[in-house]
Design a protein around this motif. Structure first.
Motif, PDB file in Angstrom:
ATOM      1  N   LEU A  85     -71.607  53.415 -19.886  1.00  0.00           N
ATOM      2  CA  LEU A  85     -70.329  52.879 -18.759  1.00  0.00           C
ATOM      3  C   LEU A  85     -69.695  51.802 -19.600  1.00  0.00           C
ATOM      4  CD1 LEU A  85     -68.852  53.430 -16.030  1.00  0.00           C
ATOM      5  CD2 LEU A  85     -70.355  51.564 -15.135  1.00  0.00           C
ATOM      6  N   ALA A  86     -68.476  52.133 -19.934  1.00  0.00           N
ATOM      7  CA  ALA A  86     -67.480  50.923 -20.700  1.00  0.00           C
ATOM      8  C   ALA A  86     -66.635  50.456 -19.573  1.00  0.00           C
ATOM      9  CB  ALA A  86     -66.885  51.751 -21.731  1.00  0.00           C
ATOM     10  N   PHE A  87     -66.019  51.414 -18.748  1.00  0.00           N
ATOM     11  CA  PHE A  87     -65.016  51.128 -17.820  1.00  0.00           C
ATOM     12  C   PHE A  87     -65.374  51.112 -16.211  1.00  0.00           C
ATOM     13  CE2 PHE A  87     -61.338  52.259 -15.057  1.00  0.00           C
ATOM     14  CZ  PHE A  87     -60.536  51.059 -15.161  1.00  0.00           C
ATOM     15  N   LEU A  88     -65.365  50.222 -15.479  1.00  0.00           N
ATOM     16  CA  LEU A  88     -65.681  50.392 -13.958  1.00  0.00           C
ATOM     17  C   LEU A  88     -64.508  49.572 -13.277  1.00  0.00           C
ATOM     18  CD1 LEU A  88     -67.412  51.205 -11.710  1.00  0.00           C
ATOM     19  CD2 LEU A  88     -68.653  49.035 -12.000  1.00  0.00           C
ATOM     20  N   SER A  89     -63.883  50.349 -12.562  1.00  0.00           N
ATOM     21  CA  SER A  89     -62.890  49.810 -11.625  1.00  0.00           C
ATOM     22  C   SER A  89     -63.291  49.975 -10.213  1.00  0.00           C
ATOM     23  CB  SER A  89     -61.663  50.421 -11.771  1.00  0.00           C
ATOM     24  OG  SER A  89     -60.422  50.087 -10.861  1.00  0.00           O
ATOM     25  N   VAL A  90     -63.481  48.823  -9.163  1.00  0.00           N
ATOM     26  CA  VAL A  90     -63.997  48.726  -7.984  1.00  0.00           C
ATOM     27  C   VAL A  90     -62.809  48.127  -7.103  1.00  0.00           C
ATOM     28  CG1 VAL A  90     -66.304  49.670  -8.119  1.00  0.00           C
ATOM     29  CG2 VAL A  90     -65.617  47.282  -8.300  1.00  0.00           C
ATOM     30  N   GLU A  91     -61.561  48.001  -7.641  1.00  0.00           N
ATOM     31  CA  GLU A  91     -60.576  47.136  -6.886  1.00  0.00           C
ATOM     32  C   GLU A  91     -60.447  47.509  -5.642  1.00  0.00           C
ATOM     33  OE1 GLU A  91     -58.075  44.916 -10.147  1.00  0.00           O
ATOM     34  OE2 GLU A  91     -57.524  47.155 -10.139  1.00  0.00           O
ATOM     35  N   ASP A  92     -59.935  46.717  -4.736  1.00  0.00           N
ATOM     36  CA  ASP A  92     -59.595  47.081  -3.217  1.00  0.00           C
ATOM     37  C   ASP A  92     -60.386  47.905  -2.525  1.00  0.00           C
ATOM     38  OD1 ASP A  92     -57.211  45.437  -3.649  1.00  0.00           O
ATOM     39  OD2 ASP A  92     -56.160  47.219  -4.909  1.00  0.00           O
ATOM     40  N   ASN A  93     -61.730  47.463  -2.300  1.00  0.00           N
ATOM     41  CA  ASN A  93     -62.881  47.936  -1.472  1.00  0.00           C
ATOM     42  C   ASN A  93     -63.292  46.845  -0.688  1.00  0.00           C
ATOM     43  OD1 ASN A  93     -63.661  50.728  -2.356  1.00  0.00           O
ATOM     44  ND2 ASN A  93     -63.206  49.854  -4.355  1.00  0.00           N
ATOM     45  N   ALA A  94     -64.423  46.965  -0.390  1.00  0.00           N
ATOM     46  CA  ALA A  94     -65.052  46.007   0.762  1.00  0.00           C
ATOM     47  C   ALA A  94     -66.326  45.488   0.099  1.00  0.00           C
ATOM     48  CB  ALA A  94     -65.122  46.335   2.342  1.00  0.00           C
ATOM     49  N   LEU A  95     -66.369  45.527  -0.976  1.00  0.00           N
ATOM     50  CA  LEU A  95     -67.560  45.164  -1.726  1.00  0.00           C
ATOM     51  C   LEU A  95     -68.018  43.626  -1.488  1.00  0.00           C
ATOM     52  CD1 LEU A  95     -67.329  46.796  -5.224  1.00  0.00           C
ATOM     53  CD2 LEU A  95     -68.642  47.605  -3.049  1.00  0.00           C
ATOM     54  N   GLY A  96     -69.321  43.374  -1.025  1.00  0.00           N
ATOM     55  CA  GLY A  96     -69.767  42.083  -0.971  1.00  0.00           C
ATOM     56  C   GLY A  96     -70.649  41.367  -2.051  1.00  0.00           C
ATOM     57  N   GLN A  97     -71.152  42.362  -2.640  1.00  0.00           N
ATOM     58  CA  GLN A  97     -72.265  41.965  -3.751  1.00  0.00           C
ATOM     59  C   GLN A  97     -71.979  43.150  -4.627  1.00  0.00           C
ATOM     60  OE1 GLN A  97     -75.786  41.149  -1.616  1.00  0.00           O
ATOM     61  NE2 GLN A  97     -76.219  43.359  -1.604  1.00  0.00           N
ATOM     62  N   TRP A  98     -72.717  42.614  -6.043  1.00  0.00           N
ATOM     63  CA  TRP A  98     -72.928  43.522  -7.063  1.00  0.00           C
ATOM     64  C   TRP A  98     -74.503  44.230  -7.002  1.00  0.00           C
ATOM     65  CZ3 TRP A  98     -68.978  44.973  -9.405  1.00  0.00           C
ATOM     66  CH2 TRP A  98     -67.774  44.182  -9.807  1.00  0.00           C
ATOM     67  N   PRO A  99     -74.574  45.539  -7.391  1.00  0.00           N
ATOM     68  CA  PRO A  99     -76.184  45.917  -7.334  1.00  0.00           C
ATOM     69  C   PRO A  99     -76.834  44.972  -8.641  1.00  0.00           C
ATOM     70  CG  PRO A  99     -74.432  47.640  -8.155  1.00  0.00           C
ATOM     71  CD  PRO A  99     -73.684  46.367  -7.747  1.00  0.00           C
ATOM     72  N   LYS A 100     -77.868  44.809  -8.374  1.00  0.00           N
ATOM     73  CA  LYS A 100     -78.599  43.705  -9.246  1.00  0.00           C
ATOM     74  C   LYS A 100     -78.816  44.246 -10.489  1.00  0.00           C
ATOM     75  CE  LYS A 100     -81.822  41.922  -5.648  1.00  0.00           C
ATOM     76  NZ  LYS A 100     -80.749  40.943  -5.016  1.00  0.00           N
ATOM     77  N   ASP A 101     -78.892  45.615 -10.660  1.00  0.00           N
ATOM     78  CA  ASP A 101     -78.869  46.146 -12.100  1.00  0.00           C
ATOM     79  C   ASP A 101     -77.685  46.583 -12.800  1.00  0.00           C
ATOM     80  OD1 ASP A 101     -78.026  48.344 -10.405  1.00  0.00           O
ATOM     81  OD2 ASP A 101     -79.593  49.607 -11.160  1.00  0.00           O
ATOM     82  N   LEU A 102     -76.479  45.974 -12.114  1.00  0.00           N
ATOM     83  CA  LEU A 102     -75.250  46.061 -13.062  1.00  0.00           C
ATOM     84  C   LEU A 102     -75.192  45.620 -14.497  1.00  0.00           C
ATOM     85  CD1 LEU A 102     -72.246  46.913 -12.914  1.00  0.00           C
ATOM     86  CD2 LEU A 102     -71.810  44.453 -12.388  1.00  0.00           C
ATOM     87  N   VAL A 103     -76.162  44.483 -14.647  1.00  0.00           N
ATOM     88  CA  VAL A 103     -76.103  43.792 -16.151  1.00  0.00           C
ATOM     89  C   VAL A 103     -76.926  44.532 -16.739  1.00  0.00           C
ATOM     90  CG1 VAL A 103     -75.859  41.624 -14.962  1.00  0.00           C
ATOM     91  CG2 VAL A 103     -78.095  42.504 -15.258  1.00  0.00           C
ATOM     92  N   GLN A 104     -77.568  45.892 -16.519  1.00  0.00           N
ATOM     93  CA  GLN A 104     -78.082  46.626 -17.460  1.00  0.00           C
ATOM     94  C   GLN A 104     -77.171  47.666 -18.021  1.00  0.00           C
ATOM     95  OE1 GLN A 104     -81.330  48.674 -15.571  1.00  0.00           O
ATOM     96  NE2 GLN A 104     -82.223  46.770 -14.966  1.00  0.00           N
ATOM     97  N   CYS A 105     -75.893  47.724 -17.548  1.00  0.00           N
ATOM     98  CA  CYS A 105     -74.655  48.353 -18.346  1.00  0.00           C
ATOM     99  C   CYS A 105     -74.175  47.790 -19.663  1.00  0.00           C
ATOM    100  CB  CYS A 105     -73.704  48.550 -17.436  1.00  0.00           C
ATOM    101  SG  CYS A 105     -73.997  49.476 -15.887  1.00  0.00           S
ATOM    102  N   SER A 106     -74.900  48.011 -20.481  1.00  0.00           N
ATOM    103  CA  SER A 106     -74.695  47.132 -21.928  1.00  0.00           C
ATOM    104  C   SER A 106     -73.536  47.394 -22.352  1.00  0.00           C
ATOM    105  CB  SER A 106     -76.021  47.511 -22.816  1.00  0.00           C
ATOM    106  OG  SER A 106     -76.192  48.733 -22.853  1.00  0.00           O
ATOM    107  N   SER A 107     -72.958  48.668 -22.228  1.00  0.00           N
ATOM    108  CA  SER A 107     -71.465  49.022 -22.941  1.00  0.00           C
ATOM    109  C   SER A 107     -70.259  48.654 -22.103  1.00  0.00           C
ATOM    110  CB  SER A 107     -71.520  50.490 -23.206  1.00  0.00           C
ATOM    111  OG  SER A 107     -72.852  50.858 -23.893  1.00  0.00           O
ATOM    112  N   LEU A 108     -70.473  48.141 -21.106  1.00  0.00           N
ATOM    113  CA  LEU A 108     -69.488  47.661 -20.073  1.00  0.00           C
ATOM    114  C   LEU A 108     -68.518  46.556 -20.742  1.00  0.00           C
ATOM    115  CD1 LEU A 108     -68.419  48.512 -17.337  1.00  0.00           C
ATOM    116  CD2 LEU A 108     -69.640  46.379 -16.368  1.00  0.00           C
ATOM    117  N   THR A 109     -67.411  47.150 -21.142  1.00  0.00           N
ATOM    118  CA  THR A 109     -66.337  46.220 -21.494  1.00  0.00           C
ATOM    119  C   THR A 109     -65.379  45.873 -20.798  1.00  0.00           C
ATOM    120  OG1 THR A 109     -65.018  48.042 -22.325  1.00  0.00           O
ATOM    121  CG2 THR A 109     -66.591  47.168 -23.893  1.00  0.00           C
ATOM    122  N   GLN A 110     -64.812  46.712 -19.541  1.00  0.00           N
ATOM    123  CA  GLN A 110     -63.947  46.301 -18.615  1.00  0.00           C
ATOM    124  C   GLN A 110     -64.332  46.547 -17.121  1.00  0.00           C
ATOM    125  OE1 GLN A 110     -60.088  47.901 -19.717  1.00  0.00           O
ATOM    126  NE2 GLN A 110     -59.024  47.328 -17.648  1.00  0.00           N
TER     127      GLN A 110
END
Length: 133
Positions: free
Chosen positions: A57-82
């Motif tokens: 995963l290099a690109f993730l857009s979750v704009e304009d939702n109702a998110l209150g927190q990130w999943p704890k394992d998001l930081v394991q997405c080592s290819s995430l650039t945006q």
């Protein structure tokens, strides 16, 4: 999205923006070839557990939702650039954001944050009482 979406195991790009999604199927995390996901403009309150398994995963857009927190394992997405997460009131930096070593673009616009540091241990932050412009 139906659980059967995981059957599209070679899918690299998913655009499910501008729908009325309120949740993601658990099987979503098994789509290991996804490099671009756009879930903006939905009604998501949380992201699928296991998102960190999406190492491509290099690109993730979750704009304009109702998110209150990130999943704890998001930081394991080592290819995430945006990471585009504006329009989610109170959503701040992910916990352990320093582990997102490939991240080059981060958007938290319109989240009414009082600071970028701090927040709760689950990656949220306290919203401001007035909108920040």
């Amino acid at each position: 999205l139906p659980e059967a979406i995981a059957a599209l195991g070679e899918l690299t790009t998913l655009d499910a923006s501008s729908n009325v999604l309120v949740s993601l199927p658990a099987s979503f995390a098994g789509m290991r070839h996804l490099s671009s996901i756009d879930l903006s403009r939905n009604r998501l309150q949380e992201l699928a557990p296991g998102l960190g398994a999406l190492h491509s995963l290099a690109f993730l857009s979750v704009e304009d939702n109702a998110l209150g927190q990130w999943p704890k394992d998001l930081v394991q997405c080592s290819s995430l650039t945006q990471l585009e997460a504006g329009g989610n009131v109170g959503l701040g930096l992910p916990a352990d954001a320093h582990r997102l070593v490939s991240l080059r673009v981060l958007s938290l616009a319109g989240n009414q944050l009082t600071s970028l540091a701090g927040g709760d241990p689950d990656g949220g932050a306290q919203p401001a009482s007035d909108a920040v412009t």
